[in-house]
Design an enzyme around this catalytic site. Structure first.
Site, PDB file in Angstrom:
ATOM      1  N   GLU A 159      47.719  13.854  55.617  1.00 36.14           N
ATOM      2  CA  GLU A 159      46.716  13.264  56.509  1.00 36.14           C
ATOM      3  C   GLU A 159      46.616  11.741  56.476  1.00 36.14           C
ATOM      4  OE1 GLU A 159      42.888  15.070  56.211  1.00 36.14           O
ATOM      5  OE2 GLU A 159      43.576  16.907  57.140  1.00 36.14           O
ATOM      6  N   GLU A 373      46.769  23.437  57.034  1.00 33.87           N
ATOM      7  CA  GLU A 373      45.343  23.601  56.747  1.00 33.87           C
ATOM      8  C   GLU A 373      44.626  24.043  58.013  1.00 33.87           C
ATOM      9  OE1 GLU A 373      43.011  20.497  54.840  1.00 33.87           O
ATOM     10  OE2 GLU A 373      44.745  19.917  53.628  1.00 33.87           O
TER      11      GLU A 373
HETATM   12  C1  NOJ Z   1      41.663  17.991  55.021  1.00 37.63           C
HETATM   13  C2  NOJ Z   1      42.057  17.503  53.685  1.00 37.63           C
HETATM   14  O1  NOJ Z   1      43.436  17.542  53.497  1.00 37.63           O
HETATM   15  C3  NOJ Z   1      41.351  18.196  52.545  1.00 37.63           C
HETATM   16  O2  NOJ Z   1      41.527  17.404  51.433  1.00 37.63           O
HETATM   17  C4  NOJ Z   1      39.920  18.407  52.939  1.00 37.63           C
HETATM   18  O3  NOJ Z   1      39.123  18.829  51.890  1.00 37.63           O
HETATM   19  C5  NOJ Z   1      39.868  19.355  54.108  1.00 37.63           C
HETATM   20  N1  NOJ Z   1      40.494  18.694  55.219  1.00 37.63           N
HETATM   21  C6  NOJ Z   1      38.491  19.795  54.543  1.00 37.63           C
HETATM   22  O4  NOJ Z   1      37.764  18.710  55.006  1.00 37.63           O
END
Ligand code: NOJ
Length: 466
Positions: A159, A373
């Site tokens: 990200e 994710e």
């Molecule tokens: C994206 C991130 O990679 C992760 O670290 C985070 O906790 C989740 N989204 C949920 O917000």
């Protein structure tokens, strides 16, 4: 009834700083988050889910619940406590042990090299705004490729867009700077250059395995059909999606992306500089990514906005408190009739379908996609060891159904990793925003499968969405 492919990965995702705990154990070096969280005084990353000690138990749960893949990250400062130089063998051994345990159970492991946790020594010198960090990252990556030949799937970064914006636009990640678009763009670009350099090194040295990057891609729609709203959505999309996909798969920023960037910079007195040598690096890497990892939770509806920057991040789960207005881009609004979570994340599975088809069309050299994710933050209720998380099951079902449709329409998606495998520490929410298939009692560190874990198990076994 929709089916998912035969060799699909039904995975669970995690990240070192959010799961391991043990932030001062085993010779680990500090990261900027340690001090940032201490000063903030709301919560700390210890104990998190104590994955540092409990990983055998979590992997056992994976086997029991049909989970055939996990995402982890290596904490850079467990390997190089100062970011470069001396190696901490204890940290290296920890990851060898963890990988061995997963292999024993036939669980595929996707390993991210950087998940928001630059070692403090490098962070204090400017993190990725300082070009020396790029070289330190390449050296760390090379060390890992040589040290861990057992890894089959490498991810450079997790990200890049949220890193750049949370650090320099929203100010909710260290160093807590707000509304500095020059820094946002420099961070995005420098991290993409670091990604490209690592991919080029990986391929030119003939390392074993596959390599890719994980982008957070949240689809943007105009709030209405007015030309102003359509333009606002275009600008928001250009900075958060197009910029990164252009850099990853086109090896340059397209004319439209640069035009949007110029407009955003003009409104914010911001500047950028993309040296020719960087663009050559991107160009060389563009067809060398083996896969794209997509983190996708929500979509945004964007309206034209001409006022000053005004963002309020809902980091408490008080529904309706979030607001997002960025000068020179637009305002993200809530659409009447669309569901959203307590953290104001709009649930809109069509957004995932549209995104996947767009990638297939606009970036045909993507090769393969993993949803790295997706999941739902929820205030789970724990009743005598039973956790009935029906809203989470509904959420996953809807998103997986959109995914199945995209596969049907010809997009090559090879796996899905639910965020998160077990409940973990959340960067801006601490411990009340839970995502896991397994409930973690953070005091006793005991794990309890939620209703969603049983649902996921039958999905993994039948590959059929009922
Ligand atoms: C994206 C991130 O990679 C992760 O670290 C985070 O906790 C989740 N989204 C949920 O917000």
């Amino acid at each position: 009834m929709k089916k998912l492919p035969e060799h699909f990965i039904f995975g669970g995702a995690s990240a070192a700083y959010q799961a391991e705990g043990a932030t001062k154990e085993g010779g680990k070096g500090p990261v900027a988050w340690d001090e940032f969280l201490e000063k903030q005084g709301r919560f700390l990353a210890d104990p998190a889910s104590d994955f540092y000690h409990k990983y055998p138990e979590d992997l056992e749960l994976c086997s029991m619940f049909g989970i055939n893949g996990i995402r982890i990250s290596i904490a850079w400062s467990r390997i190089f406590p100062q970011g470069r130089g001396e190696v901490n063998r204890k940290g290296v051994e920890y990851y060898h042990d963890l990988l061995k345990e997963a292999k024993k159970r036939n669980i595929k492991v996707f390993v991210t090299l950087h998940h928001f946790d630059t070692p403090k020594a490098l962070f204090d010198q400017g993190d990725f705004l300082n070009r020396d960090t790029i070289d330190a990252f390449v050296a760390y990556a090379q060390f890992c490729f040589e040290e861990f030949p057992e890894v089959e799937y490498w991810t450079t970064f997790n990200e890049i867009y949220p890193i750049a914006t949370n650090q320099y636009l929203l100010g909710i990640f260290p160093p807590g700077i707000k509304y500095d678009l020059t820094k946002v763009i420099a961070c995005l670009h420098n991290m993409m250059v670091a990604h490209a350099k690592v991919v080029n090194l990986f391929k030119e040295s003939g390392f074993h395995g596959e390599i890719g990057v994980v982008h957070s891609l949240e689809t943007k729609y105009p709030a209405s059909n007015s030309p102003e709203d359509m333009h606002a959505a275009f600008l928001d999309d250009a900075l958060s999606i197009r910029f990164l996909l252009d850099a990853t798969y086109k090896g340059r920023y397209s004319k439209e992306t640069l035009e949007a960037l110029d407009e955003i910079c003009q409104a914010n007195d911001a500047v950028y500089d993309f040296p020719e040598a960087d663009l050559l690096e991107l160009e060389k890497a563009k067809d060398r990514n083996d896969y794209l990892g997509i983190n996708h939770y929500q979509s945004h509806f964007v309206k034209a906005y001409n006022g000053e920057n005004a963002i309020h991040h809902n980091g408490t789960g008080d529904k309706g408190t979030g607001s997002y207005k960025v000068k020179g881009i637009g305002e993200r609004i809530y659409k009447e009739g669309l569901e959203r979570t307590d953290w104001d994340w709009i649930i809109y599975p069509e957004g995932l379908y549209d995104l996947l088809l767009r990638i297939k069309k606009d970036y045909p050299n993507y090769k393969a996609i993993y949803i790295t994710e997706n999941g739902m933050g929820y205030k789970d209720e724990f009743k005598d060891g039973i956790i009935m998380d029906k809203p989470r099951i509904d959420y996953i079902k809807k998103y997986m159904s959109a995914l199945a449709d995209a596969i049907e329409a010809g997009v090559n998606v090879k796996g899905y990793f639910l965020w998160s495998l077990m409940d973990v520490f959340s960067w801006s929410n601490g411990y009340n925003k839970r995502y896991g298939l397994f409930f973690v009692d953070f005091e006793t560190q005991k794990r309890y499968p939620k209703e969603s874990a049983y649902w996921y198990k039958q999905l993994a076994e039948t590959k059929t969405l009922l």
